[in-house]
Design a protein around this motif. Structure first.
Motif, short mmCIF file in Angstrom:
data_model
loop_
_atom_site.label_atom_id
_atom_site.label_comp_id
_atom_site.label_asym_id
_atom_site.label_seq_id
_atom_site.Cartn_x
_atom_site.Cartn_y
_atom_site.Cartn_z
N ILE A 128 0.87 -1.17 0.00
CA ILE A 128 0.00 0.00 0.00
C ILE A 128 0.91 1.22 0.00
O ILE A 128 1.64 1.47 0.96
CB ILE A 128 -0.94 0.00 1.21
N ALA A 129 0.86 1.96 -1.09
CA ALA A 129 1.70 3.15 -1.25
C ALA A 129 1.14 4.30 -0.40
O ALA A 129 -0.01 4.27 0.03
CB ALA A 129 1.74 3.56 -2.72
N LYS A 130 1.95 5.32 -0.20
CA LYS A 130 1.51 6.51 0.54
C LYS A 130 0.29 7.14 -0.13
O LYS A 130 -0.56 7.72 0.54
CB LYS A 130 2.64 7.53 0.62
N SER A 131 0.21 7.00 -1.45
CA SER A 131 -0.93 7.56 -2.19
C SER A 131 -2.22 6.79 -1.93
O SER A 131 -3.29 7.24 -2.30
CB SER A 131 -0.63 7.55 -3.69
N GLY A 132 -2.12 5.62 -1.29
CA GLY A 132 -3.29 4.81 -1.01
C GLY A 132 -3.49 3.68 -2.00
O GLY A 132 -4.32 2.80 -1.80
N ARG A 133 -2.75 3.68 -3.09
CA ARG A 133 -2.87 2.62 -4.10
C ARG A 133 -2.37 1.30 -3.53
O ARG A 133 -1.30 1.23 -2.93
CB ARG A 133 -2.04 3.00 -5.33
N ALA A 134 -3.15 0.25 -3.73
CA ALA A 134 -2.78 -1.07 -3.24
C ALA A 134 -2.52 -2.01 -4.42
O ALA A 134 -3.21 -1.94 -5.43
CB ALA A 134 -3.90 -1.65 -2.37
N ARG A 135 -1.52 -2.85 -4.25
CA ARG A 135 -1.25 -3.87 -5.26
C ARG A 135 -0.82 -5.15 -4.56
O ARG A 135 -0.18 -5.12 -3.51
CB ARG A 135 -0.18 -3.42 -6.24
N ALA A 136 -1.20 -6.27 -5.15
CA ALA A 136 -0.77 -7.58 -4.66
C ALA A 136 0.35 -8.05 -5.57
O ALA A 136 0.30 -7.86 -6.79
CB ALA A 136 -1.93 -8.56 -4.68
N CYS A 137 1.37 -8.65 -4.98
CA CYS A 137 2.49 -9.14 -5.77
C CYS A 137 3.02 -10.43 -5.17
O CYS A 137 2.68 -10.80 -4.05
CB CYS A 137 3.58 -8.08 -5.87
N LYS A 138 3.88 -11.08 -5.94
CA LYS A 138 4.47 -12.36 -5.55
C LYS A 138 5.98 -12.16 -5.40
O LYS A 138 6.66 -11.95 -6.40
CB LYS A 138 4.15 -13.40 -6.61
N PRO A 139 6.51 -12.18 -4.19
CA PRO A 139 7.94 -11.91 -3.99
C PRO A 139 8.87 -12.84 -4.78
O PRO A 139 9.97 -12.44 -5.13
CB PRO A 139 8.15 -12.11 -2.48
N ALA A 140 8.43 -14.04 -5.08
CA ALA A 140 9.29 -14.99 -5.80
C ALA A 140 9.56 -14.56 -7.23
O ALA A 140 10.57 -14.93 -7.81
CB ALA A 140 8.65 -16.37 -5.79
N THR A 141 8.66 -13.75 -7.81
CA THR A 141 8.83 -13.37 -9.21
C THR A 141 8.92 -11.86 -9.44
O THR A 141 9.16 -11.43 -10.55
CB THR A 141 7.64 -13.90 -10.05
N ASP A 142 8.74 -11.05 -8.40
CA ASP A 142 8.74 -9.59 -8.54
C ASP A 142 9.79 -9.00 -7.61
O ASP A 142 9.63 -9.03 -6.39
CB ASP A 142 7.35 -9.04 -8.22
N SER A 143 10.86 -8.45 -8.16
CA SER A 143 11.95 -7.92 -7.34
C SER A 143 11.54 -6.66 -6.57
O SER A 143 12.20 -6.28 -5.61
CB SER A 143 13.18 -7.63 -8.20
N THR A 144 10.47 -5.99 -6.97
CA THR A 144 10.01 -4.80 -6.24
C THR A 144 9.03 -5.15 -5.13
O THR A 144 8.53 -4.27 -4.44
CB THR A 144 9.32 -3.80 -7.19
N CYS A 145 8.77 -6.42 -4.95
CA CYS A 145 7.79 -6.90 -3.97
C CYS A 145 8.48 -7.26 -2.66
O CYS A 145 8.60 -8.43 -2.29
CB CYS A 145 7.04 -8.10 -4.55
N THR A 146 8.97 -6.23 -1.94
CA THR A 146 9.69 -6.46 -0.69
C THR A 146 8.83 -6.02 0.49
O THR A 146 7.86 -5.30 0.33
CB THR A 146 11.02 -5.66 -0.68
N ALA A 147 9.23 -6.43 1.67
CA ALA A 147 8.48 -6.08 2.88
C ALA A 147 8.55 -4.58 3.17
O ALA A 147 7.71 -4.04 3.88
CB ALA A 147 8.99 -6.87 4.08
N THR A 148 9.53 -3.89 2.60
CA THR A 148 9.68 -2.45 2.83
C THR A 148 9.30 -1.63 1.60
O THR A 148 9.61 -0.45 1.52
CB THR A 148 11.13 -2.12 3.24
N ALA A 149 8.63 -2.25 0.63
CA ALA A 149 8.23 -1.55 -0.59
C ALA A 149 7.29 -0.40 -0.25
O ALA A 149 6.49 -0.49 0.68
CB ALA A 149 7.55 -2.50 -1.56
N GLU A 150 7.39 0.68 -1.03
CA GLU A 150 6.53 1.84 -0.80
C GLU A 150 5.69 2.20 -2.02
O GLU A 150 4.92 3.13 -1.99
CB GLU A 150 7.37 3.04 -0.36
N GLU A 151 5.85 1.51 -3.11
CA GLU A 151 5.09 1.76 -4.32
C GLU A 151 4.59 0.46 -4.91
O GLU A 151 5.20 -0.53 -4.89
CB GLU A 151 5.93 2.51 -5.36
#
Length: 191
Positions: free
Chosen positions: A168-191
């Motif tokens: 969930i970004a600061k803007s409020g946008r939410a996205r679901a991702c799979k950490p195994a295949t998405d390098s931007t899908c980290t526990a500290t992601a902000e976008e």
């Protein structure tokens, strides 16, 4: 003309029946674990989608009503116990009798765990949206956060493959991702 009468009976012998039952048993032993794994993976995707739907419902209600809306775990900080989406009409920062409940998610099956980062990991845990739809903290700062939903009956590579993260970004946008295949899908992601 001679009429031949056969005294031979048709059907299965006991040995043929035993072989058929043995083959069926082997097929079940192979198929059932795969089916259970398929079912749980499907449930994982469903739970992640339900969480994103809850986030979007909270954000939408906040903007529609011009008030803060929140998503909170059913019990304290335990997101696995389910969650509630509500409009914080009295601006108390928590669910009270005067608040408008939008939706509720029942407890997750025992083989799932849900953990949060950011405000989703505070005591009490929460996700807050202001009237403009931004993810906020209770101290009025912007609050990007993540939620991780994983199968706790797996380990190693299988666990990584069967983990979903909601960012969930600061803007409020939410996205679901799979950490195994998405390098931007980290526990500290902000976008």
């Amino acid at each position: 003309m001679k009429v031949s009468t056969s005294s031979r009976k048709t059907g299965f012998t006991l040995i043929e029946l035993m072989v058929t039952v043995a083959i069926a048993a082997v097929l079940l032993v192979v198929a059932v674990p795969s089916f259970v794994n398929f079912q749980r993976n499907s449930e994982l995707t469903s739970v992640a989608n339900s969480f994103v739907a809850g986030v979007n419902a909270a954000r939408g209600e906040a903007m529609k009503r011009g008030m803060n809306a929140m998503l909170v775990p059913a019990t304290g900080t335990n997101w696995s116990s389910g969650w509630t989406v509500f409009v914080d009409q009295d601006r108390s920062g928590g669910l009270n009798t005067g608040d408008f409940t939008v939706m509720q998610q029942p407890a997750l099956p025992a083989y799932f765990s849900a953990t949060g980062q950011g405000t989703a990991n505070e005591t009490p845990a929460y996700i807050l949206f202001d009237a403009a739809g931004y993810a906020k903290t209770k101290t009025a700062g912007f609050g990007a956060l993540t939620m991780t939903i994983a199968r706790n009956d797996l380990s190693g590579t299988e666990l990584t493959n069967q983990t979903r993260r909601i960012v969930i970004a600061k803007s409020g946008r939410a996205r679901a991702c799979k950490p195994a295949t998405d390098s931007t899908c980290t526990a500290t992601a902000e976008e």
